[in-house]
Design an enzyme around this catalytic site. Structure first.
Site, PDB file in Angstrom:
ATOM      1  N   ASN A   1       0.811  -1.351  -0.072  1.00 48.07           N
ATOM      2  CA  ASN A   1      -0.071  -0.029  -0.008  1.00 48.07           C
ATOM      3  C   ASN A   1       0.815   1.070  -0.074  1.00 48.07           C
ATOM      4  O   ASN A   1       0.350   2.102  -0.445  1.00 48.07           O
ATOM      5  CB  ASN A   1      -0.987  -0.087   1.165  1.00 48.07           C
ATOM      6  CG  ASN A   1      -0.278  -0.133   2.697  1.00 48.07           C
ATOM      7  OD1 ASN A   1       0.918  -0.675   2.774  1.00 48.07           O
ATOM      8  ND2 ASN A   1      -0.910   0.145   3.684  1.00 48.07           N
TER       9      ASN A   1
ATOM     10  N   GLY B   1       3.007  -5.375   7.264  1.00 56.44           N
ATOM     11  CA  GLY B   1       1.937  -6.118   6.644  1.00 56.44           C
ATOM     12  C   GLY B   1       0.852  -6.734   7.541  1.00 56.44           C
ATOM     13  O   GLY B   1       0.743  -6.141   8.710  1.00 56.44           O
ATOM     14  N   SER B   2       0.105  -7.995   7.412  1.00 61.13           N
ATOM     15  CA  SER B   2      -0.780  -8.259   8.179  1.00 61.13           C
ATOM     16  C   SER B   2      -0.192  -8.921   9.434  1.00 61.13           C
ATOM     17  O   SER B   2       0.852  -9.429   9.475  1.00 61.13           O
ATOM     18  CB  SER B   2      -1.554  -9.330   7.279  1.00 61.13           C
ATOM     19  OG  SER B   2      -0.819 -10.455   7.224  1.00 61.13           O
ATOM     20  N   THR B   3      -1.279  -9.099  10.412  1.00 56.41           N
ATOM     21  CA  THR B   3      -0.726  -9.699  11.674  1.00 56.41           C
ATOM     22  C   THR B   3      -0.325 -11.264  11.291  1.00 56.41           C
ATOM     23  O   THR B   3       0.645 -11.837  11.748  1.00 56.41           O
ATOM     24  CB  THR B   3      -1.876  -9.629  12.498  1.00 56.41           C
ATOM     25  OG1 THR B   3      -1.983  -8.042  12.770  1.00 56.41           O
ATOM     26  CG2 THR B   3      -1.326 -10.232  13.972  1.00 56.41           C
TER      27      THR B   3
ATOM     28  N   GLY C   1       2.987 -11.316   9.968  1.00 57.84           N
ATOM     29  CA  GLY C   1       3.817 -11.020  10.888  1.00 57.84           C
ATOM     30  C   GLY C   1       4.335 -12.069  11.750  1.00 57.84           C
ATOM     31  O   GLY C   1       5.454 -12.191  12.110  1.00 57.84           O
TER      32      GLY C   1
ATOM     33  N   GLU D   1       5.291  -3.656  12.181  1.00 62.20           N
ATOM     34  CA  GLU D   1       4.039  -3.061  12.067  1.00 62.20           C
ATOM     35  C   GLU D   1       2.942  -3.625  11.241  1.00 62.20           C
ATOM     36  O   GLU D   1       2.922  -3.844   9.913  1.00 62.20           O
ATOM     37  CB  GLU D   1       4.457  -1.738  11.352  1.00 62.20           C
ATOM     38  CG  GLU D   1       3.422  -0.223  11.351  1.00 62.20           C
ATOM     39  CD  GLU D   1       2.528  -0.326  10.069  1.00 62.20           C
ATOM     40  OE1 GLU D   1       1.452  -0.834  10.409  1.00 62.20           O
ATOM     41  OE2 GLU D   1       2.951   0.183   9.259  1.00 62.20           O
TER      42      GLU D   1
ATOM     43  N   CYS E   1      -3.080   0.835   7.220  1.00 65.38           N
ATOM     44  CA  CYS E   1      -2.863   0.238   8.219  1.00 65.38           C
ATOM     45  C   CYS E   1      -3.594   1.033   9.455  1.00 65.38           C
ATOM     46  O   CYS E   1      -4.203   0.673  10.285  1.00 65.38           O
ATOM     47  CB  CYS E   1      -1.756  -0.419   8.937  1.00 65.38           C
ATOM     48  SG  CYS E   1      -0.774  -1.476   7.821  1.00 65.38           S
TER      49      CYS E   1
ATOM     50  N   GLU F   1       8.970   2.794  14.500  1.00 73.20           N
ATOM     51  CA  GLU F   1      10.067   3.609  13.337  1.00 73.20           C
ATOM     52  C   GLU F   1       9.600   5.056  13.336  1.00 73.20           C
ATOM     53  O   GLU F   1       8.807   5.401  14.362  1.00 73.20           O
ATOM     54  CB  GLU F   1       9.152   2.830  11.899  1.00 73.20           C
ATOM     55  CG  GLU F   1       9.467   1.539  11.982  1.00 73.20           C
ATOM     56  CD  GLU F   1       9.022   0.526  10.723  1.00 73.20           C
ATOM     57  OE1 GLU F   1       9.908   0.715   9.583  1.00 73.20           O
ATOM     58  OE2 GLU F   1       7.823   0.244  10.692  1.00 73.20           O
TER      59      GLU F   1
END
Length: 490
Positions: free
Chosen positions: A159, A234-236, A239, A256, A290, A467
């Site tokens: 994204n 990205g997605s959980t 992750g 993140e 996100c 970050e």
């Protein structure tokens, strides 16, 4: 549909991967990239294979002593040059980003400028990374020095490809670390272009590598024994896999992940300002953010009036090809469109009230595009799937509260904790909410109106680590303690 007149040129000439300062054709699967607004083919690229992952990591390892031993002031000059080259190529980079991701060109230009700003900010940090002295007594001197963590892996989302890459690459390179980036297989183009600019700016060969491919390539990168730190956005669910992969080399991780961010609007709030913030927070980049403010939690007395304003603004948003700079472009792909549509259809089947949208959109001449209309569901129960799960599309839900405490309970009532917002004229209520809400970043009276020098990251299933800003340097440097004993031997 004919090719858009503003299509970027020469995309077919881009290398498929960038390893040790040289473009390489991937040895893996050939992937077709399409314009999500027209479904027209943009370019075909070949993924890297596992041998090329190993080659990229090895290249970064060989470049590490060269780059880390480069004087900090010289590293700063290289990163300043890179920021300038990004700005010089801003038009081309933004067009590629808009076409590859599907985001409006105005938003893509902002992302490219953010990338330049990240490198410029961290360039200014290079010669200011200082250690400290620690008092141990008259016969000892203790000091710390900050050293680069080593080879770093950066696994990127689709994204925000160019800005997310820069927010990790900037601090990593500033401290003297080297890197291998793995962009999303859907959006690799701007990452390859940035790596080329890095070499032009003066980075040593191997300091900035890019390998392209699916999740398996990212997992192979994260599990390489030479990698010292993995940064993933990205997605959980993904992750969790990255954490498992990073456990093989015992690498550090910055994650993140997903979000379901609440925006609380209390009865004394400025409703026009709140409506602007809510609409921007959920429909920017077609909701594929996100940190998107996907849950509007507002006082019962103002709910209907605020929803009316939000719906009116949603209906006024323009939808079209990203290079025409509409308010909303397409979703990233037909597959993602079907996912968003599935959430909406299931919400309707629950009997939830859809105040606006709830269907695909079809701008003039773009019948094949992955467009979805801005959508609002009102008065959604807290247990509903659409209130709990990340849709990652232009879909807002509202929930009603009668007290500040109830608003806080609703705000904290998901597994996520990335961002939160509150609109109120009462600073006491605002600060009470900000202190107690489970989120890594809180906006008061201006949702998502902050800056990229402010630390960013989540709690709970939204991730670990921070970050941006000076906090972003911590993941890529390690403090070494040195103790000097100078007792008189006699």
């Amino acid at each position: 549909m004919q090719t858009h007149p503003d299509y970027p040129q020469h995309l077919a000439e881009l290398p498929h991967n960038f390893i040790d300062g040289v473009g390489q054709t991937g040895a893996g699967k050939v992937r077709t990239l399409r314009d999500p607004a027209t479904y027209q083919v943009i370019v075909e690229l070949a993924d890297a294979d596992r041998s090329q992952v190993a080659q990229a990591v090895s290249s970064a390892g060989h470049a590490l002593p060269v780059w880390s031993d480069t004087a900090p002031a010289i590293r700063a000059r290289v990163l300043f040059r890179l920021a300038g080259l990004i700005e010089a190529k801003a038009g081309e980079l933004a067009s590629v980003e808009a076409l590859n991701v599907g985001k409006p060109i105005g938003q893509a230009k902002r992302d490219v400028q953010r990338a330049a700003d990240y490198f410029r900010f961290y360039a200014g940090c290079c010669d200011k990374l200082q250690g400290e002295t620690i008092p141990l007594g008259p016969d000892q001197t203790a000091l710390t020095v900050l050293e680069p963590i080593g080879v770093t892996a950066h696994i990127l989302p689709w994204n925000y490809p160019v800005s997310t890459l820069a927010r990790g690459a900037g601090p990593a390179l500033a401290v003297g670390a080297t890197m291998v980036a793995k962009p999303s297989e859907s959006t690799p183009l701007s990452a390859i272009m940035l790596a080329q600019l890095g070499l032009e700016a003066g980075l040593p060969r191997g300091a900035f590598n890019v390998i392209c491919g699916p999740g398996e390539i990212g997992e192979a990168l994260a599990s390489d024994n030479t990698v010292a730190h993995v940064t993933f956005t990205g997605s959980t669910a993904t992750g969790r896999k990255i954490m498992q992969s990073a456990s093989k080399p015992i690498a550090g991780t910055t994650l993140e992940l997903g979000g379901k961010s609440p925006v609380v609007v209390l009865a004394d709030a400025d409703l026009d300002a709140a409506a602007d913030g809510v609409v921007r927070g959920i429909f920017f980049n077609a909701g594929q953010v996100c940190a998107a403010g996907a849950r509007l939690i507002c006082a019962r007395s103002i709910h209907d009036a605020l929803v009316k304003k939000v719906v009116a603004k949603a209906e006024a948003l323009t939808i079209g090809h990203p290079l025409d700079n509409p308010d909303l472009g397409p979703l990233i792909s037909a597959q993602h469109l079907a996912r968003v549509e599935g959430f909406v259809d299931r919400a309707k089947s629950e009997g939830l009230t859809c105040a606006v949208g709830g269907h695909r959109a079809c701008p003039d001449g773009l019948t094949q595009g992955a467009f979805y209309a801005p959508t609002v569901f009102t008065n959604v129960p807290a247990h509903s799937e659409i209130a709990q799960q990340e849709v990652f599309g232009p879909v807002l839900i509202t929930q009603i509260c009668d007290t500040v405490e109830q608003a806080l309970d609703l705000a904290n009532g998901t597994a996520f904790g990335l961002v939160a917002g509150v609109y109120t004229a009462d600073i006491t209520h605002a600060m009470q909410f900000a202190r107690k809400v489970e989120a890594g970043q809180v906006f008061i009276n201006g949702f998502l109106q902050g800056g990229d020098t402010v630390p960013f990251g989540g709690v709970k299933e939204s991730g670990i680590g921070r970050e941006k800003g000076l906090a972003g340097l911590a993941a890529y440097s390690a403090a070494k303690s040195i103790i000097i004993n100078h007792r008189d031997a006699s």
